[in-house]
Write a protein that holds these residues in place. Structure first.
Motif, PDB file in Angstrom:
ATOM      1  N   GLU A 285      28.387  10.777  16.250  1.00  0.00           N
ATOM      2  CA  GLU A 285      29.165  11.756  15.487  1.00  0.00           C
ATOM      3  C   GLU A 285      28.306  12.918  15.002  1.00  0.00           C
ATOM      4  N   SER A 286      27.050  12.613  14.660  1.00  0.00           N
ATOM      5  CA  SER A 286      26.215  13.663  14.090  1.00  0.00           C
ATOM      6  C   SER A 286      25.564  14.514  15.170  1.00  0.00           C
ATOM      7  N   GLY A 287      25.841  14.199  16.432  1.00  0.00           N
ATOM      8  CA  GLY A 287      25.280  15.003  17.511  1.00  0.00           C
ATOM      9  C   GLY A 287      23.956  14.477  18.042  1.00  0.00           C
ATOM     10  N   GLU A 288      23.460  13.412  17.430  1.00  0.00           N
ATOM     11  CA  GLU A 288      22.183  12.857  17.883  1.00  0.00           C
ATOM     12  C   GLU A 288      22.367  12.113  19.205  1.00  0.00           C
ATOM     13  N   ILE A 289      21.398  12.290  20.113  1.00  0.00           N
ATOM     14  CA  ILE A 289      21.507  11.642  21.424  1.00  0.00           C
ATOM     15  C   ILE A 289      21.195  10.159  21.305  1.00  0.00           C
TER      16      ILE A 289
ATOM     17  N   LEU B 121      30.649  12.285  24.943  1.00  0.00           N
ATOM     18  CA  LEU B 121      30.055  12.130  26.260  1.00  0.00           C
ATOM     19  C   LEU B 121      29.933  13.512  26.878  1.00  0.00           C
ATOM     20  N   GLU B 122      28.843  13.760  27.535  1.00  0.00           N
ATOM     21  CA  GLU B 122      28.754  15.026  28.245  1.00  0.00           C
ATOM     22  C   GLU B 122      27.926  14.892  29.500  1.00  0.00           C
ATOM     23  N   ILE B 123      28.312  15.638  30.519  1.00  0.00           N
ATOM     24  CA  ILE B 123      27.490  15.710  31.714  1.00  0.00           C
ATOM     25  C   ILE B 123      27.332  17.164  32.094  1.00  0.00           C
TER      26      ILE B 123
ATOM     27  N   LEU C 170      17.398   3.220  23.675  1.00  0.00           N
ATOM     28  CA  LEU C 170      18.269   3.616  22.589  1.00  0.00           C
ATOM     29  C   LEU C 170      17.432   3.837  21.348  1.00  0.00           C
ATOM     30  N   ARG C 171      17.942   4.687  20.536  1.00  0.00           N
ATOM     31  CA  ARG C 171      17.316   4.896  19.249  1.00  0.00           C
ATOM     32  C   ARG C 171      17.380   3.552  18.526  1.00  0.00           C
TER      33      ARG C 171
END
Ligand SMILES: Nc1nc2c(ncn2[C@@H]2O[C@H](COP(=O)(O)OP(=O)(O)OP(=O)(O)O)[C@@H](O)[C@H]2O)c(=O)[nH]1
Ligand SMILES: [Mg+2]
Length: 456
Positions: free
Chosen positions: A100-104, A154-156, A351-352
């Motif tokens: 949600e916060s934009g972190e990958i 999700l983005e590509i 993963l983080r």
């Protein structure tokens, strides 16, 4: 050159754990036996997995809410609840997942690479599992934990599969718009395209991306018009489509010579150090056949082009004539090219890491004799508690006390009658705290805890 990004926000909800069961063994004409309530099953996870057959995020734009199955509750006679089935969501190669916060959170590369997007809740323990020498027949069970829920972006980075080539106003933008399920924004005026548009096209089971590049004009390779930058984009396409205008009012032009001109431009680019596109598979469409004269012209030139070994279709972006056949022809060519390419090997997802709690809980004074207790364990325990059952609440109080919460509250200055919140802001459970009674508030043991009144 802008990068094109295909994106979707998905709300994933893992399955809840099934509740544990509180049951006492019964048999006809026999005294009541011991506890035989079984554990609930775990909720299913939501998993993202790289799938070579998935190339766009269209499905997630259409159906953004996805949930895995809940675990089944435990039953008496030690019948354990079944685990919920995990939900595996296929995503394209190279999908980047953000929270949600934009972190990958992950960058998924390689067929079969997986990431658990939301973890299923653990099933609650049944009273059989809660029994101990001190608590022989617990009259309660633990509730299943809720499954994780989160919004993921999700983005590509999209690489177009098909590039449309042609003179200005041949109808490339109109075709992308007419074909595309993703409805790219295309202005309703015949201005030339300055920036490539991408459209996602669906044909049966296939999905692919079509790029509409600005029109090429003769002499573009020597610097006229908008040339090389756009060809760079087409360089990554496996399939090129010549869009030929059969209704152009310009004298001296016809579909066959237009095609020759464009091919000549491509060769000059390659000669000048630009991308060499000679090996790309090609398809030809004769556009605007809704115009009567154009239809006649298309019928005339089609055999001439086919003689050169080209695959030729007659279409109209305006009337949508031939578009279905056109999209299936492109899908076939794209699929053939994808099949020739080796699939990338699965990679490990880094993963983080989740922060590990150094202390099991924290007491935060909120002022006015009000305190918040945060921490993974107390929050989980609260979720597991059936507040309709005094014994279960007592069990919770014991657990909290053993963790040291009582003492910590006293040290933090809690007075009798304090309001204690356990858990996150939105789903905290509020207790009235009294030092003599403990965090279990209403619960006051009458006999030894852990004795099912039904046994007495
Ligand atoms: N009658 C008719 N007109 C069409 C058709 N397809 C496109 N047009 C018209 O042709 C004009 C140019 O269409 P565009 O789709 O903008 O052409 P383009 O190839 O993208 O042009 P550039 O971006 O300049 O290269 C517009 O006025 C469209 O309405 C068609 O099938 N039939
Ligand atoms: Mg255009």
């Amino acid at each position: 050159m802008p990068d094109f990004v295909d994106e979707a926000v998905v709300h994933v909800q893992a399955g809840d754990g099934g509740h544990g069961c509180a049951s006492v063994h019964r048999e006809k004409f026999k005294p009541l036996g011991g506890p035989d309530g079984a554990d609930g099953g775990s909720g299913g996870d939501v998993i993202l997995e790289v799938d070579p057959g998935t190339t766009t995020l269209l499905e997630y734009q259409r159906r953004p809410h996805r949930r895995a199955q809940n675990g089944r509750p435990g039953q008496g006679h030690n019948r354990v609840g079944a685990d919920g089935t995990s939900l595996v969501l296929p995503v394209p190669e190279g999908t980047v997942i953000r929270d949600e916060s934009g972190e990958i959170l992950a960058d998924l590369v390689g067929t079969g690479t997986r990431m658990i997007a939301a973890r299923g809740g653990k099933g609650g323990l049944g009273n059989a599992a809660l029994a101990s020498p001190k608590r022989k027949a617990p009259g309660f069970a633990l509730r299943g934990e809720p499954g994780e829920a989160r919004d993921l972006r999700l983005e590509i980075k999209t690489i177009a599969d098909v590039g449309l080539l042609g003179y200005p106003s041949a109808g490339k933008s109109s075709l992308v718009s007419a074909l595309s399920a993703a409805r790219p924004k295309i202005a309703d005026y015949p201005f030339t395209t300055l920036v490539p548009n991408l459209g996602v096209v669906e044909a049966g089971e296939h999905q692919f991306v079509v790029a509409d590049v600005p029109g090429l004009i003769p002499g573009a390779s020597s610097g006229k018009g908008l040339g090389l930058a756009f060809l760079r984009h087409v360089e990554r396409c496996s399939t090129l489509v010549h869009v030929l205008d059969c209704a152009t009012p310009e004298p001296g032009r016809d579909p066959v010579s237009d095609l020759d001109t464009i091919e000549e431009e491509l060769r000059s680019y390659a000669a000048a150090g630009g991308p060499d596109l000679s090996d790309r598979q090609r398809l030809v469409v004769l556009n605007k056949v809704d115009v009567p004269d154009a239809q006649d012209l298309a019928e005339l030139v089609q055999p001439m082009l086919e003689e050169r070994g080209l695959r030729v279709l007659r279409v109209s972006a305006g009337s949508r004539f031939g578009l279905r056949e056109f999209s299936f022809a492109m899908a076939e060519m794209v699929a053939a090219d994808r099949a020739r390419r080796p699939a990338a090997a699965p990679t490990r997802v880094v993963l983080r890491p989740r922060p590990v709690d150094e202390v099991p809980f924290r007491v935060v004074p909120l002022g006015d004799n009000t305190f918040r207790i945060s921490g993974e364990k107390p929050t989980r325990w609260v979720h597991q508690t059936d507040f309709g059952n005094d014994e279960a609440v007592g069990y919770l109080a014991d657990r909290l006390d053993r963790l040291g919460i009582e003492r910590a509250l006293v040290e933090a200055g809690a007075q009798d009658g304090a309001e204690v919140h356990i858990g996150d802001d939105d789903d905290a459970v509020v207790f009235d705290w009294d030092q003599s009674r403990g965090a279990g508030a209403e619960y006051r043991p009458v006999g030894p805890r852990g004795t099912d009144p039904r046994l007495q």
